[in-house]
Design a protein around this motif. Structure first.
Motif, mmCIF file in Angstrom:
data_model
loop_
_atom_site.group_PDB
_atom_site.id
_atom_site.type_symbol
_atom_site.label_atom_id
_atom_site.label_comp_id
_atom_site.label_asym_id
_atom_site.label_seq_id
_atom_site.Cartn_x
_atom_site.Cartn_y
_atom_site.Cartn_z
ATOM 1 N N ILE A 1 72.038 7.958 -36.466
ATOM 2 C CA ILE A 1 72.833 8.613 -37.503
ATOM 3 C C ILE A 1 73.399 7.574 -38.465
ATOM 4 C CG2 ILE A 1 74.979 9.872 -37.901
ATOM 5 C CD1 ILE A 1 74.303 11.560 -35.472
ATOM 6 N N MET B 1 72.141 7.185 -42.284
ATOM 7 C CA MET B 1 73.116 7.373 -43.360
ATOM 8 C C MET B 1 73.072 6.188 -44.330
ATOM 9 S SD MET B 1 75.050 9.612 -44.428
ATOM 10 C CE MET B 1 75.766 10.773 -43.316
ATOM 11 N N LEU B 2 72.926 4.990 -43.743
ATOM 12 C CA LEU B 2 72.826 3.787 -44.570
ATOM 13 C C LEU B 2 71.646 3.911 -45.529
ATOM 14 C CD1 LEU B 2 74.285 1.043 -44.665
ATOM 15 C CD2 LEU B 2 72.455 0.134 -43.277
ATOM 16 N N HIS B 3 70.519 4.326 -44.988
ATOM 17 C CA HIS B 3 69.314 4.501 -45.800
ATOM 18 C C HIS B 3 69.549 5.546 -46.890
ATOM 19 C CE1 HIS B 3 65.267 5.694 -46.912
ATOM 20 N NE2 HIS B 3 64.834 4.566 -46.398
ATOM 21 N N VAL C 1 72.362 6.520 -48.266
ATOM 22 C CA VAL C 1 73.320 6.139 -49.310
ATOM 23 C C VAL C 1 72.729 5.067 -50.216
ATOM 24 C CG1 VAL C 1 75.545 5.049 -49.728
ATOM 25 C CG2 VAL C 1 75.351 6.821 -48.014
ATOM 26 N N MET D 1 69.211 13.533 -52.201
ATOM 27 C CA MET D 1 70.342 14.021 -51.431
ATOM 28 C C MET D 1 70.633 13.086 -50.255
ATOM 29 S SD MET D 1 68.449 17.276 -49.841
ATOM 30 C CE MET D 1 66.847 17.169 -49.068
ATOM 31 N N ILE D 2 71.829 13.253 -49.738
ATOM 32 C CA ILE D 2 72.252 12.439 -48.600
ATOM 33 C C ILE D 2 72.117 13.268 -47.332
ATOM 34 C CG2 ILE D 2 74.347 11.530 -47.498
ATOM 35 C CD1 ILE D 2 75.157 10.360 -50.050
ATOM 36 N N GLY D 3 71.720 12.655 -46.253
ATOM 37 C CA GLY D 3 71.753 13.340 -44.972
ATOM 38 C C GLY D 3 70.400 13.571 -44.336
ATOM 39 N N THR D 4 69.313 13.470 -45.124
ATOM 40 C CA THR D 4 68.003 13.746 -44.535
ATOM 41 C C THR D 4 67.662 12.726 -43.458
ATOM 42 O OG1 THR D 4 67.213 12.670 -46.522
ATOM 43 C CG2 THR D 4 66.786 14.998 -46.326
ATOM 44 N N TYR D 5 67.683 11.444 -43.833
ATOM 45 C CA TYR D 5 67.300 10.415 -42.879
ATOM 46 C C TYR D 5 68.249 10.402 -41.689
ATOM 47 C CZ TYR D 5 63.419 8.121 -45.081
ATOM 48 O OH TYR D 5 62.175 7.837 -45.573
ATOM 49 N N SER D 6 69.528 10.595 -41.983
ATOM 50 C CA SER D 6 70.514 10.582 -40.922
ATOM 51 C C SER D 6 70.208 11.654 -39.884
ATOM 52 C CB SER D 6 71.883 10.814 -41.551
ATOM 53 O OG SER D 6 72.886 10.614 -40.629
ATOM 54 N N LEU D 7 69.985 12.853 -40.367
ATOM 55 C CA LEU D 7 69.681 13.964 -39.467
ATOM 56 C C LEU D 7 68.380 13.714 -38.713
ATOM 57 C CD1 LEU D 7 70.020 16.868 -38.427
ATOM 58 C CD2 LEU D 7 68.875 17.655 -40.468
ATOM 59 N N LEU E 1 60.876 15.173 -41.702
ATOM 60 C CA LEU E 1 61.262 14.744 -43.042
ATOM 61 C C LEU E 1 60.548 15.593 -44.091
ATOM 62 C CD1 LEU E 1 63.110 12.421 -43.857
ATOM 63 C CD2 LEU E 1 61.085 11.080 -44.337
ATOM 64 N N ILE F 1 61.991 19.110 -44.246
ATOM 65 C CA ILE F 1 63.250 19.221 -44.997
ATOM 66 C C ILE F 1 62.990 19.183 -46.492
ATOM 67 C CG2 ILE F 1 65.394 17.995 -45.537
ATOM 68 C CD1 ILE F 1 65.626 17.321 -42.622
ATOM 69 N N PHE G 1 75.172 18.962 -41.323
ATOM 70 C CA PHE G 1 74.158 18.187 -42.032
ATOM 71 C C PHE G 1 73.546 18.989 -43.168
ATOM 72 C CE2 PHE G 1 73.799 14.903 -38.683
ATOM 73 C CZ PHE G 1 73.802 13.828 -39.536
ATOM 74 N N LEU H 1 75.932 19.122 -45.914
ATOM 75 C CA LEU H 1 75.982 17.827 -46.610
ATOM 76 C C LEU H 1 74.809 17.684 -47.576
ATOM 77 C CD1 LEU H 1 77.250 14.981 -46.811
ATOM 78 C CD2 LEU H 1 75.671 14.278 -45.032
ATOM 79 N N MET H 2 73.625 18.058 -47.085
ATOM 80 C CA MET H 2 72.440 17.951 -47.945
ATOM 81 C C MET H 2 72.568 18.869 -49.136
ATOM 82 S SD MET H 2 69.202 17.774 -45.461
ATOM 83 C CE MET H 2 69.620 17.629 -43.779
ATOM 84 N N THR I 1 75.094 17.398 -51.645
ATOM 85 C CA THR I 1 74.692 16.209 -52.395
ATOM 86 C C THR I 1 73.430 16.439 -53.223
ATOM 87 O OG1 THR I 1 73.560 15.453 -50.418
ATOM 88 C CG2 THR I 1 75.741 14.535 -50.851
ATOM 89 N N LEU J 1 79.383 0.668 -49.775
ATOM 90 C CA LEU J 1 78.220 0.475 -48.920
ATOM 91 C C LEU J 1 77.017 0.010 -49.738
ATOM 92 C CD1 LEU J 1 77.892 0.924 -45.920
ATOM 93 C CD2 LEU J 1 76.848 3.116 -46.404
#
Lengths: 176, 290
Positions: free
Chosen positions: A61, A65-67, A69, A75-81, A119, A122, B23, B26-27, B30, B44
């Motif tokens: 996670i 998230m780093l990836h 951001v 959008m944010i959250g795909t890689y994290s999830l 991935l 999504i 999640f 969030l998606m 954003t 970051l």
């Protein structure tokens, strides 16, 4: 000795940086738009199987998230999830801290497939891509799989040794 | 019903469900256009950007060195070609200067406002690529210009060859470039480019999607009577605020009837190569007073 663990996380971060900076230069030109190697994810699969799936979940996670951001495109959250979920599931199915090499390689293959497919799913749900799954499988997921597999083979011996050392220490601490 | 509650009583399942919902929220949140990033995101991005900066450039130099050795043989031919191009350029430059002067004086005599006169004074700021996202759907680059250098969301980014993408998010020292290969007519965030031909401004069409399978851009809504033909160089028209005028996009590969028959569709081969990223230019348009 908790230092080893922290060094591992630091190395993961380094790997993340390398993934975005040096790897694109190493790939042949015709491959640059084809494969999307996610090396951090492969290391996390090892952590998930040989160490503990919860650690892998949290790391997945965080690094996902780093990836998200850093490369914030859509959008944010795909890689994290996806990273968190697929490392956890792989660790959940293959609960074998003494997994031999063929089993681990199967985990890498299945994990890589699961990761890329999720991935794609999504992106498809949010209609960011219009290509069909078959096409994507043939042109992106399978070439990806090859790269992931080779990377898995390369890091298998050193990484397993380190992870087992960490596990042994923890056992000793628990006994004491 | 009781069974369902019992199932939900399973704590792990409950946590997983909540996490999934969070999640997706969030998606969704954003995905839409966002004005600015929050400070943790900026922090970051800038920190990681600093680390990436250290790695990307040397790697590029080393890789470039090998490539240069490979290209050594072509240098002579290339030099010859460049000399011819340069000679032509100098000839045309003289002509261009006369025309520009004339244009300027005409504008002055027609009482153009200052904003109107400076509308096309673009400036190009060089930027160094510091990392590449290889995700094939959500392709983006990180460059080393940020808010501090005056970069804003929506500015166009070009390479030496042509249009590459659009700035999608900006933090203090870095910004993300969304490539035009992610363009999609169905995507709520991407804007079509109004485009015309370099030599014939009768041509008009809108480029709004990229075909991943053939690696071509699609230019739609071209009139039946349009003079567009194969090998035309397509440039941006710059009617909207989104894209400046005259950015090179690509060459027409083929022209065919559109699905509905009323208009034509052209496939365009992008001029920029989407690989081996080094330096890019961010196009700054003059400030428009609101």
């Amino acid at each position: 000795m908790m230092v080893r663990k922290q060094v591992l996380v630091l190395l993961l971060f380094l790997l993340f940086i390398i993934e975005g900076t040096i790897i694109p230069w190493l790939l042949p030109v015709s491959w640059q738009n084809v494969i999307m190697p996610n090396l951090v994810f492969i290391v996390l699969l090892f952590v998930s199987v040989y160490h503990h799936r919860h650690t892998a979940l949290v790391l997945g996670i965080i690094f996902g998230m780093l990836h998200d951001v850093v490369f914030y495109g859509e959008m944010i959250g795909t890689y994290s999830l996806v990273m968190g979920f697929s490392t956890y599931i792989m660790g959940f199915i293959f609960r074998a801290p003494r997994a031999p090499m063929p089993l681990m390689m199967t985990v890498v293959i299945l994990g890589s497939l699961l990761f890329d497919s999720m991935l794609f799913a999504i992106y498809r749900v949010f209609s960011l891509t219009q290509v069909s799954y078959d096409w994507n499988l043939l042109h992106h997921i399978l070439p990806d799989l090859v790269v992931h597999f080779v990377f898995g083979l390369i890091i298998y011996v050193p990484l397993r040794k380190q992870l087992e050392k960490i596990a042994r220490r923890e056992k000793k601490e628990k006994a004491a | 019903m009781l069974k369902l509650f019992k199932l939900l009583g399973n704590k792990r399942l409950f946590v997983i469900l909540i996490a999934l919902v969070m999640f997706i929220a969030l998606m969704g949140f954003t995905l839409g256009p966002r004005a600015t990033l929050s400070w943790p995101e900026k922090f970051l991005r800038d920190t990681v950007g600093f680390a990436q900066n250290i790695f990307y450039k040397p790697a590029g130099y080393v890789a470039g060195l090998f490539k240069d050795i490979g290209n050594m043989r072509e240098t002579y031919k290339e030099n010859e070609k460049l000399k011819v191009a340069l000679a032509q350029y100098t000839r045309e430059k003289a002509n261009y200067n006369f025309m520009e002067e004339e244009n300027k004086s005409l504008k002055e005599s027609l009482h153009f406002t200052k904003a109107q006169m400076e509308k096309f004074d673009y400036s190009y700021h060089i930027a160094q690529v510091i990392s590449v996202n290889s995700d094939t759907v959500n392709r983006s680059l990180v460059i080393d210009l940020g808010e501090r250098d005056g970069v804003k969301v929506g500015q166009s980014v070009i390479s030496i060859k042509g249009l590459v993408g659009v700035i999608s998010h900006v933090s203090n020292f870095t910004s993300t470039v969304k490539l035009i290969t992610t363009m999609d007519a169905k995507d709520p965030n991407s804007n079509g480019i109004a485009a015309t031909s370099m030599n014939n401004h009768q041509t008009f069409g809108i480029i709004e999607s990229y075909d991943d399978a053939t690696q071509m851009l699609l230019m739609t809504q071209i009139k039946q009577t349009d003079p567009i033909k194969k090998d035309d160089m397509i440039v941006s028209l710059g009617d909207t605020d989104k894209y400046p005028r005259g950015l090179i996009i690509g060459k027409v590969k083929s022209v065919q009837e559109s699905k509905f028959g009323k208009t034509k569709t052209a496939t365009i081969e992008p001029e920029a190569e989407f690989q081996d990223w080094k330096q890019l230019f961010v196009v700054f348009t003059p400030e428009v007073q609101q």
